[in-house]
Scaffold this motif. Structure first.
Motif, PDB file in Angstrom:
ATOM      1  N   ALA A   6     -28.221  -0.240 -35.130  1.00  0.00           N
ATOM      2  CA  ALA A   6     -28.815  -0.936 -36.268  1.00  0.00           C
ATOM      3  C   ALA A   6     -28.867  -2.435 -36.002  1.00  0.00           C
ATOM      4  O   ALA A   6     -29.866  -3.103 -36.293  1.00  0.00           O
ATOM      5  CB  ALA A   6     -28.015  -0.634 -37.530  1.00  0.00           C
ATOM      6  N   ASP A   7     -27.782  -2.993 -35.430  1.00  0.00           N
ATOM      7  CA  ASP A   7     -27.769  -4.417 -35.084  1.00  0.00           C
ATOM      8  C   ASP A   7     -28.839  -4.726 -34.045  1.00  0.00           C
ATOM      9  O   ASP A   7     -29.508  -5.767 -34.122  1.00  0.00           O
ATOM     10  CB  ASP A   7     -26.394  -4.816 -34.534  1.00  0.00           C
ATOM     11  N   ARG A   8     -29.008  -3.823 -33.072  1.00  0.00           N
ATOM     12  CA  ARG A   8     -30.000  -4.052 -32.022  1.00  0.00           C
ATOM     13  C   ARG A   8     -31.417  -4.010 -32.596  1.00  0.00           C
ATOM     14  O   ARG A   8     -32.279  -4.821 -32.213  1.00  0.00           O
ATOM     15  CB  ARG A   8     -29.830  -3.005 -30.920  1.00  0.00           C
ATOM     16  N   LEU A   9     -31.679  -3.087 -33.527  1.00  0.00           N
ATOM     17  CA  LEU A   9     -33.006  -3.001 -34.138  1.00  0.00           C
ATOM     18  C   LEU A   9     -33.324  -4.257 -34.935  1.00  0.00           C
ATOM     19  O   LEU A   9     -34.447  -4.766 -34.905  1.00  0.00           O
ATOM     20  CB  LEU A   9     -33.092  -1.759 -35.045  1.00  0.00           C
ATOM     21  N   ASN A  18     -39.655 -14.259 -34.639  1.00  0.00           N
ATOM     22  CA  ASN A  18     -39.468 -15.659 -34.264  1.00  0.00           C
ATOM     23  C   ASN A  18     -40.313 -16.082 -33.074  1.00  0.00           C
ATOM     24  O   ASN A  18     -40.725 -17.240 -32.989  1.00  0.00           O
ATOM     25  CB  ASN A  18     -37.996 -15.920 -33.939  1.00  0.00           C
ATOM     26  N   ARG A  19     -40.571 -15.164 -32.148  1.00  0.00           N
ATOM     27  CA  ARG A  19     -41.224 -15.556 -30.895  1.00  0.00           C
ATOM     28  C   ARG A  19     -42.640 -15.015 -30.741  1.00  0.00           C
ATOM     29  O   ARG A  19     -43.332 -15.361 -29.792  1.00  0.00           O
ATOM     30  CB  ARG A  19     -40.373 -15.102 -29.703  1.00  0.00           C
ATOM     31  N   GLY A  20     -43.057 -14.131 -31.644  1.00  0.00           N
ATOM     32  CA  GLY A  20     -44.395 -13.581 -31.522  1.00  0.00           C
ATOM     33  C   GLY A  20     -44.437 -12.457 -30.505  1.00  0.00           C
ATOM     34  O   GLY A  20     -43.467 -11.723 -30.328  1.00  0.00           O
ATOM     35  N   ARG A  21     -45.563 -12.325 -29.813  1.00  0.00           N
ATOM     36  CA  ARG A  21     -45.750 -11.217 -28.875  1.00  0.00           C
ATOM     37  C   ARG A  21     -44.727 -11.293 -27.740  1.00  0.00           C
ATOM     38  O   ARG A  21     -44.517 -12.343 -27.135  1.00  0.00           O
ATOM     39  CB  ARG A  21     -47.153 -11.246 -28.293  1.00  0.00           C
ATOM     40  N   MET A  22     -44.099 -10.154 -27.453  1.00  0.00           N
ATOM     41  CA  MET A  22     -43.169 -10.042 -26.339  1.00  0.00           C
ATOM     42  C   MET A  22     -43.399  -8.722 -25.627  1.00  0.00           C
ATOM     43  O   MET A  22     -43.702  -7.707 -26.265  1.00  0.00           O
ATOM     44  CB  MET A  22     -41.711 -10.122 -26.814  1.00  0.00           C
ATOM     45  N   THR A  23     -43.228  -8.730 -24.298  1.00  0.00           N
ATOM     46  CA  THR A  23     -43.405  -7.509 -23.522  1.00  0.00           C
ATOM     47  C   THR A  23     -42.121  -6.681 -23.565  1.00  0.00           C
ATOM     48  O   THR A  23     -41.045  -7.184 -23.918  1.00  0.00           O
ATOM     49  CB  THR A  23     -43.742  -7.835 -22.064  1.00  0.00           C
ATOM     50  N   ALA A  24     -42.244  -5.420 -23.150  1.00  0.00           N
ATOM     51  CA  ALA A  24     -41.072  -4.540 -23.114  1.00  0.00           C
ATOM     52  C   ALA A  24     -40.005  -5.078 -22.153  1.00  0.00           C
ATOM     53  O   ALA A  24     -38.816  -5.082 -22.499  1.00  0.00           O
ATOM     54  CB  ALA A  24     -41.489  -3.122 -22.732  1.00  0.00           C
ATOM     55  N   PRO A  25     -40.368  -5.553 -20.943  1.00  0.00           N
ATOM     56  CA  PRO A  25     -39.338  -6.110 -20.063  1.00  0.00           C
ATOM     57  C   PRO A  25     -38.651  -7.344 -20.660  1.00  0.00           C
ATOM     58  O   PRO A  25     -37.447  -7.539 -20.474  1.00  0.00           O
ATOM     59  CB  PRO A  25     -40.112  -6.477 -18.787  1.00  0.00           C
ATOM     60  N   GLN A  26     -39.415  -8.203 -21.364  1.00  0.00           N
ATOM     61  CA  GLN A  26     -38.805  -9.373 -21.988  1.00  0.00           C
ATOM     62  C   GLN A  26     -37.792  -8.960 -23.055  1.00  0.00           C
ATOM     63  O   GLN A  26     -36.689  -9.510 -23.126  1.00  0.00           O
ATOM     64  CB  GLN A  26     -39.891 -10.253 -22.618  1.00  0.00           C
ATOM     65  N   LEU A  27     -38.172  -7.997 -23.868  1.00  0.00           N
ATOM     66  CA  LEU A  27     -37.264  -7.510 -24.906  1.00  0.00           C
ATOM     67  C   LEU A  27     -36.036  -6.844 -24.290  1.00  0.00           C
ATOM     68  O   LEU A  27     -34.911  -7.016 -24.768  1.00  0.00           O
ATOM     69  CB  LEU A  27     -37.995  -6.534 -25.828  1.00  0.00           C
ATOM     70  N   ALA A  28     -36.254  -6.085 -23.208  1.00  0.00           N
ATOM     71  CA  ALA A  28     -35.136  -5.405 -22.552  1.00  0.00           C
ATOM     72  C   ALA A  28     -34.128  -6.426 -22.018  1.00  0.00           C
ATOM     73  O   ALA A  28     -32.915  -6.226 -22.118  1.00  0.00           O
ATOM     74  CB  ALA A  28     -35.658  -4.527 -21.420  1.00  0.00           C
ATOM     75  N   ALA A  29     -34.644  -7.535 -21.452  1.00  0.00           N
ATOM     76  CA  ALA A  29     -33.756  -8.572 -20.931  1.00  0.00           C
ATOM     77  C   ALA A  29     -32.972  -9.230 -22.059  1.00  0.00           C
ATOM     78  O   ALA A  29     -31.772  -9.502 -21.927  1.00  0.00           O
ATOM     79  CB  ALA A  29     -34.562  -9.616 -20.166  1.00  0.00           C
ATOM     80  N   LEU A  31     -32.213  -7.946 -25.024  1.00  0.00           N
ATOM     81  CA  LEU A  31     -31.317  -6.998 -25.687  1.00  0.00           C
ATOM     82  C   LEU A  31     -30.307  -6.370 -24.732  1.00  0.00           C
ATOM     83  O   LEU A  31     -29.414  -5.647 -25.169  1.00  0.00           O
ATOM     84  CB  LEU A  31     -32.144  -5.889 -26.356  1.00  0.00           C
ATOM     85  N   GLU A  32     -30.512  -6.633 -23.412  1.00  0.00           N
ATOM     86  CA  GLU A  32     -29.635  -6.073 -22.380  1.00  0.00           C
ATOM     87  C   GLU A  32     -29.623  -4.541 -22.434  1.00  0.00           C
ATOM     88  O   GLU A  32     -28.569  -3.900 -22.413  1.00  0.00           O
ATOM     89  CB  GLU A  32     -28.214  -6.633 -22.516  1.00  0.00           C
ATOM     90  N   VAL A  33     -30.828  -3.969 -22.532  1.00  0.00           N
ATOM     91  CA  VAL A  33     -31.002  -2.520 -22.510  1.00  0.00           C
ATOM     92  C   VAL A  33     -32.139  -2.201 -21.542  1.00  0.00           C
ATOM     93  O   VAL A  33     -32.770  -3.096 -20.986  1.00  0.00           O
ATOM     94  CB  VAL A  33     -31.322  -1.960 -23.920  1.00  0.00           C
ATOM     95  N   SER A  34     -32.426  -0.918 -21.369  1.00  0.00           N
ATOM     96  CA  SER A  34     -33.524  -0.513 -20.491  1.00  0.00           C
ATOM     97  C   SER A  34     -34.861  -0.628 -21.220  1.00  0.00           C
ATOM     98  O   SER A  34     -34.918  -0.655 -22.459  1.00  0.00           O
ATOM     99  CB  SER A  34     -33.313   0.931 -20.024  1.00  0.00           C
ATOM    100  N   VAL A  35     -35.950  -0.681 -20.447  1.00  0.00           N
ATOM    101  CA  VAL A  35     -37.288  -0.708 -21.035  1.00  0.00           C
ATOM    102  C   VAL A  35     -37.525   0.561 -21.848  1.00  0.00           C
ATOM    103  O   VAL A  35     -38.133   0.534 -22.925  1.00  0.00           O
ATOM    104  CB  VAL A  35     -38.354  -0.860 -19.924  1.00  0.00           C
ATOM    105  N   ARG A  36     -37.003   1.665 -21.364  1.00  0.00           N
ATOM    106  CA  ARG A  36     -37.162   2.933 -22.084  1.00  0.00           C
ATOM    107  C   ARG A  36     -36.521   2.848 -23.468  1.00  0.00           C
ATOM    108  O   ARG A  36     -37.084   3.341 -24.454  1.00  0.00           O
ATOM    109  CB  ARG A  36     -36.529   4.054 -21.254  1.00  0.00           C
ATOM    110  N   THR A  37     -35.348   2.215 -23.535  1.00  0.00           N
ATOM    111  CA  THR A  37     -34.684   2.055 -24.826  1.00  0.00           C
ATOM    112  C   THR A  37     -35.498   1.171 -25.753  1.00  0.00           C
ATOM    113  O   THR A  37     -35.565   1.406 -26.973  1.00  0.00           O
ATOM    114  CB  THR A  37     -33.280   1.461 -24.631  1.00  0.00           C
ATOM    115  N   VAL A  38     -36.152   0.138 -25.201  1.00  0.00           N
ATOM    116  CA  VAL A  38     -37.000  -0.731 -26.016  1.00  0.00           C
ATOM    117  C   VAL A  38     -38.118   0.087 -26.676  1.00  0.00           C
ATOM    118  O   VAL A  38     -38.380  -0.061 -27.877  1.00  0.00           O
ATOM    119  CB  VAL A  38     -37.592  -1.872 -25.166  1.00  0.00           C
ATOM    120  N   TYR A  39     -38.763   0.941 -25.900  1.00  0.00           N
ATOM    121  CA  TYR A  39     -39.849   1.758 -26.465  1.00  0.00           C
ATOM    122  C   TYR A  39     -39.317   2.655 -27.582  1.00  0.00           C
ATOM    123  O   TYR A  39     -39.965   2.832 -28.628  1.00  0.00           O
ATOM    124  CB  TYR A  39     -40.505   2.594 -25.366  1.00  0.00           C
TER     125      TYR A  39
END
Length: 337
Positions: A6-9, A18-29, A31-39
């Motif tokens: 819930a905190d991660r979401l 706050n930052r607008g458009r972000m890619t899955a790799p940027q979000l993964a970095a 949040l310190e999770v995998s790209v798959r988890t971001v999706y």
């Protein structure tokens, strides 16, 4: 696990807000999770009613629908406490508060009106505070997080500490932490006296499980100011009278900091060659001799006589050593003169 997700979401949502458009790799970095988890998390946000847009292509990524803003930005106790370190991301990480501080900053930024939020982002992009001094590695502080937790929770610590005169074991009631020039100090009550400990010199630290009450009216900032003055007064045992060349005048504040700058400010007018006389507070004769030699040929020690003699003797030893090297080079082949 559910609270963690819930905190991660919420963090993901605030990043997009706050930052607008972000890619899955940027979000993964972030949040310190995998790209798959971001999706998976983006899909979960959408299922909960958050309008997340997915854009394909090289310039694609995830973004919120224009105009959408969340107000779910309540700070936890830990996040609120971490905000005092908002300008010190490095020290916050050393204290174990790096992720908490990042989350708190996102929430504060999300709660700001649009104009102020943009101004806060510009300040963060343009200003950065780096606490440690140049050319010095930071002290290893393996027990800093334990000490910080004990400070926060008012827990007694059982410690083994390396002093100049040998090790000492004490139970310490930690009252506060101070970061000075990139070095962490613990202010604690031990043996009915408030003492200052350099955190890197702790050889062992463990919590006893015992709580303690902070002394009524103890002011950490006021204590540190007074302790710093006492230490400086104890270290500055004398005054050196120096004659400085024009280049020496530039070197003095670089080598001696504020004390050097004050000495120059109080100096008399330069002579015909641009040399000036200054009075500089110094430590013991042995320490002052080494410190003043760093000024090289750009300074002459005029007094006191004992210090001038000590510097002259050190210079004579150096001259003799280099003269020996000139006559008998160290790298000469065996049997040569």
């Amino acid at each position: 696990m559910g609270r963690m997700r819930a905190d991660r979401l919420l963090t993901l949502l605030l990043l997009l807000q706050n930052r607008g458009r972000m890619t899955a790799p940027q979000l993964a970095a972030e949040l310190e999770v995998s790209v798959r988890t971001v999706y998976r998390d983006v899909e979960a946000l959408g299922a909960s009613g958050v309008p997340v847009r997915t854009e394909r292509g090289p310039q694609g990524g995830f973004r919120l629908v224009e105009g959408y803003r969340t107000r779910l930005t309540g700070l936890t106790d830990a996040e609120a406490g971490s905000l005092v370190l908002a300008g010190l991301p490095g020290p916050a990480g050393e204290l174990g508060l790096g992720a908490v501080l990042a989350s708190a900053q996102l929430k504060v930024e999300a709660a700001l009106p649009e104009g102020l939020a943009e101004q806060a982002r510009r300040v963060r992009e343009r200003f950065h505070l780096d606490a440690p001094a140049w050319f010095r590695d930071a002290d290893p502080v393996p027990y800093l997080t334990v000490v910080a937790r004990a400070v926060w929770e008012r827990r007694v610590l059982r410690t083994r500490y390396a002093r100049w005169r040998g090790e000492v074991r004490r139970e310490v009631r930690p009252l506060g932490l101070v970061l000075k020039g990139g070095i962490w100090y613990l202010i604690g009550l031990a043996d009915d006296a408030v003492r200052t400990y350099r955190v890197s010199r702790f050889q062992e630290v463990e919590e006893t499980g015992e709580d303690f009450a902070r002394p009524a009216g103890f002011d950490l900032a006021a204590y540190w100011t007074q302790a710093s003055r006492r230490l400086e007064a104890a270290l500055r045992q004398g005054t050196a009278r120096l004659r400085l060349s024009p280049r020496g005048r530039k070197l003095l504040p670089m080598q001696f900091g504020a004390a050097g700058a004050r000495a120059l400010a109080e100096a008399g007018p330069p002579d015909a060659d641009g040399w000036v006389e200054v009075e500089l507070p110094v430590e013991s004769e042995a320490v002052a001799t080494g410190d003043l030699l760093r000024l090289g040929v750009e300074a002459e020690v005029l007094g006191p006589p004992g210090l001038r003699q000590a510097v002259a003797e050190a210079v004579a030893v150096l001259a003799d050593r280099y003269e020996q090297d000139r006559k008998f080079p160290r790298n000469s082949p065996p049997g040569t003169c």
